[in-house]
Design a protein around this motif. Structure first.
Motif, PDB file in Angstrom:
ATOM      1  N   HIS A  37      27.159-107.170 -27.100  1.00 38.67           N
ATOM      2  CA  HIS A  37      25.738-107.357 -26.803  1.00 38.67           C
ATOM      3  C   HIS A  37      25.514-106.981 -25.339  1.00 38.67           C
ATOM      4  O   HIS A  37      26.465-106.899 -24.565  1.00 38.67           O
ATOM      5  CB  HIS A  37      25.294-108.802 -27.065  1.00 38.67           C
ATOM      6  CG  HIS A  37      25.983-109.803 -26.205  1.00 38.67           C
ATOM      7  ND1 HIS A  37      27.228-110.317 -26.512  1.00 38.67           N
ATOM      8  CD2 HIS A  37      25.632-110.350 -25.010  1.00 38.67           C
ATOM      9  CE1 HIS A  37      27.594-111.163 -25.555  1.00 38.67           C
ATOM     10  NE2 HIS A  37      26.648-111.200 -24.640  1.00 38.67           N
ATOM     11  N   GLU A  38      24.276-106.766 -24.982  1.00 41.48           N
ATOM     12  CA  GLU A  38      23.982-106.468 -23.580  1.00 41.48           C
ATOM     13  C   GLU A  38      24.269-107.717 -22.749  1.00 41.48           C
ATOM     14  O   GLU A  38      23.748-108.795 -23.045  1.00 41.48           O
ATOM     15  CB  GLU A  38      22.535-106.036 -23.401  1.00 41.48           C
ATOM     16  CG  GLU A  38      22.242-105.602 -21.997  1.00 41.48           C
ATOM     17  CD  GLU A  38      20.865-105.002 -21.805  1.00 41.48           C
ATOM     18  OE1 GLU A  38      20.508-104.767 -20.641  1.00 41.48           O
ATOM     19  OE2 GLU A  38      20.153-104.772 -22.801  1.00 41.48           O
ATOM     20  N   GLU A  61      25.025 -99.218 -20.839  1.00 39.94           N
ATOM     21  CA  GLU A  61      24.711 -98.203 -21.838  1.00 39.94           C
ATOM     22  C   GLU A  61      25.014 -98.757 -23.221  1.00 39.94           C
ATOM     23  O   GLU A  61      26.050 -99.397 -23.424  1.00 39.94           O
ATOM     24  CB  GLU A  61      25.568 -96.948 -21.632  1.00 39.94           C
ATOM     25  CG  GLU A  61      25.312 -96.233 -20.335  1.00 39.94           C
ATOM     26  CD  GLU A  61      26.276 -95.072 -20.130  1.00 39.94           C
ATOM     27  OE1 GLU A  61      26.852 -94.573 -21.118  1.00 39.94           O
ATOM     28  OE2 GLU A  61      26.471 -94.694 -18.967  1.00 39.94           O
ATOM     29  N   ARG A  62      24.145 -98.481 -24.144  1.00 36.03           N
ATOM     30  CA  ARG A  62      24.388 -98.855 -25.532  1.00 36.03           C
ATOM     31  C   ARG A  62      25.084 -97.681 -26.201  1.00 36.03           C
ATOM     32  O   ARG A  62      24.598 -96.556 -26.169  1.00 36.03           O
ATOM     33  CB  ARG A  62      23.066 -99.159 -26.228  1.00 36.03           C
ATOM     34  CG  ARG A  62      23.254 -99.666 -27.621  1.00 36.03           C
ATOM     35  CD  ARG A  62      21.926 -99.992 -28.274  1.00 36.03           C
ATOM     36  NE  ARG A  62      22.201-100.715 -29.494  1.00 36.03           N
ATOM     37  CZ  ARG A  62      21.445-101.658 -29.985  1.00 36.03           C
ATOM     38  NH1 ARG A  62      20.334-101.983 -29.367  1.00 36.03           N
ATOM     39  NH2 ARG A  62      21.770-102.268 -31.095  1.00 36.03           N
ATOM     40  N   GLU A  63      26.252 -97.944 -26.801  1.00 28.23           N
ATOM     41  CA  GLU A  63      27.026 -96.877 -27.414  1.00 28.23           C
ATOM     42  C   GLU A  63      27.118 -97.013 -28.927  1.00 28.23           C
ATOM     43  O   GLU A  63      27.881 -96.312 -29.562  1.00 28.23           O
ATOM     44  CB  GLU A  63      28.425 -96.824 -26.797  1.00 28.23           C
ATOM     45  CG  GLU A  63      28.381 -96.428 -25.332  1.00 28.23           C
ATOM     46  CD  GLU A  63      29.746 -96.152 -24.758  1.00 28.23           C
ATOM     47  OE1 GLU A  63      30.761 -96.430 -25.429  1.00 28.23           O
ATOM     48  OE2 GLU A  63      29.793 -95.640 -23.635  1.00 28.23           O
ATOM     49  N   ASP A  65      25.629 -99.799 -32.512  1.00 28.05           N
ATOM     50  CA  ASP A  65      24.918-101.010 -32.910  1.00 28.05           C
ATOM     51  C   ASP A  65      25.430-102.253 -32.190  1.00 28.05           C
ATOM     52  O   ASP A  65      24.669-103.125 -31.829  1.00 28.05           O
ATOM     53  CB  ASP A  65      25.043-101.231 -34.425  1.00 28.05           C
ATOM     54  CG  ASP A  65      24.201-100.242 -35.210  1.00 28.05           C
ATOM     55  OD1 ASP A  65      23.312 -99.596 -34.611  1.00 28.05           O
ATOM     56  OD2 ASP A  65      24.442-100.103 -36.414  1.00 28.05           O
ATOM     57  N   ARG A  66      26.739-102.328 -32.005  1.00 27.75           N
ATOM     58  CA  ARG A  66      27.323-103.526 -31.402  1.00 27.75           C
ATOM     59  C   ARG A  66      28.290-103.186 -30.278  1.00 27.75           C
ATOM     60  O   ARG A  66      29.268-103.897 -30.066  1.00 27.75           O
ATOM     61  CB  ARG A  66      28.020-104.352 -32.482  1.00 27.75           C
ATOM     62  CG  ARG A  66      27.045-104.902 -33.511  1.00 27.75           C
ATOM     63  CD  ARG A  66      27.736-105.752 -34.539  1.00 27.75           C
ATOM     64  NE  ARG A  66      28.525-106.800 -33.918  1.00 27.75           N
ATOM     65  CZ  ARG A  66      28.169-108.079 -33.839  1.00 27.75           C
ATOM     66  NH1 ARG A  66      27.039-108.464 -34.338  1.00 27.75           N
ATOM     67  NH2 ARG A  66      28.950-108.971 -33.258  1.00 27.75           N
ATOM     68  N   PHE A  68      28.233-102.186 -26.188  1.00 29.80           N
ATOM     69  CA  PHE A  68      27.557-101.993 -24.912  1.00 29.80           C
ATOM     70  C   PHE A  68      28.629-101.857 -23.836  1.00 29.80           C
ATOM     71  O   PHE A  68      29.607-102.605 -23.832  1.00 29.80           O
ATOM     72  CB  PHE A  68      26.664-103.194 -24.570  1.00 29.80           C
ATOM     73  CG  PHE A  68      25.485-103.330 -25.477  1.00 29.80           C
ATOM     74  CD1 PHE A  68      24.226-102.872 -25.102  1.00 29.80           C
ATOM     75  CD2 PHE A  68      25.610-103.913 -26.738  1.00 29.80           C
ATOM     76  CE1 PHE A  68      23.133-103.008 -25.938  1.00 29.80           C
ATOM     77  CE2 PHE A  68      24.528-104.055 -27.575  1.00 29.80           C
ATOM     78  CZ  PHE A  68      23.290-103.589 -27.176  1.00 29.80           C
TER      79      PHE A  68
END
Length: 75
Positions: A37-38, A61-63, A65-66, A68
């Motif tokens: 999660h972030e 950065e979000r890489e 669905d789950r 970060f």
């Protein structure tokens, strides 16, 4: 760049491990954290409690669905 993947670590153990890793780093290094999660709560905690944390240099950065990846630079 030190990297800590906390996705498989029990939540109560995550922040202490991250803080210790950050403390052991040299000035100018950046800690990379891989999380599910972030890590906003960690960001706010570091900003309030860790004088050597460079909050202005923080990136995430979000890489997936789950997944970060957050970067916590040390002054």
């Amino acid at each position: 760049m030190p990297t800590v993947d906390v996705r498989e670590i029990p939540p109560p153990e995550r922040h202490p491990m991250i803080h210790q890793t950050f403390e052991d780093m040299d000035s100018g290094e950046t800690l990379e954290i891989v999380n599910d999660h972030e890590p906003k709560p960690l960001f706010y905690e570091m900003q309030a409690e860790v004088e050597s944390f460079d909050a202005d240099g923080y990136e995430v950065e979000r890489e997936g669905d789950r997944t970060f990846v957050a970067r916590f630079p040390k002054r």
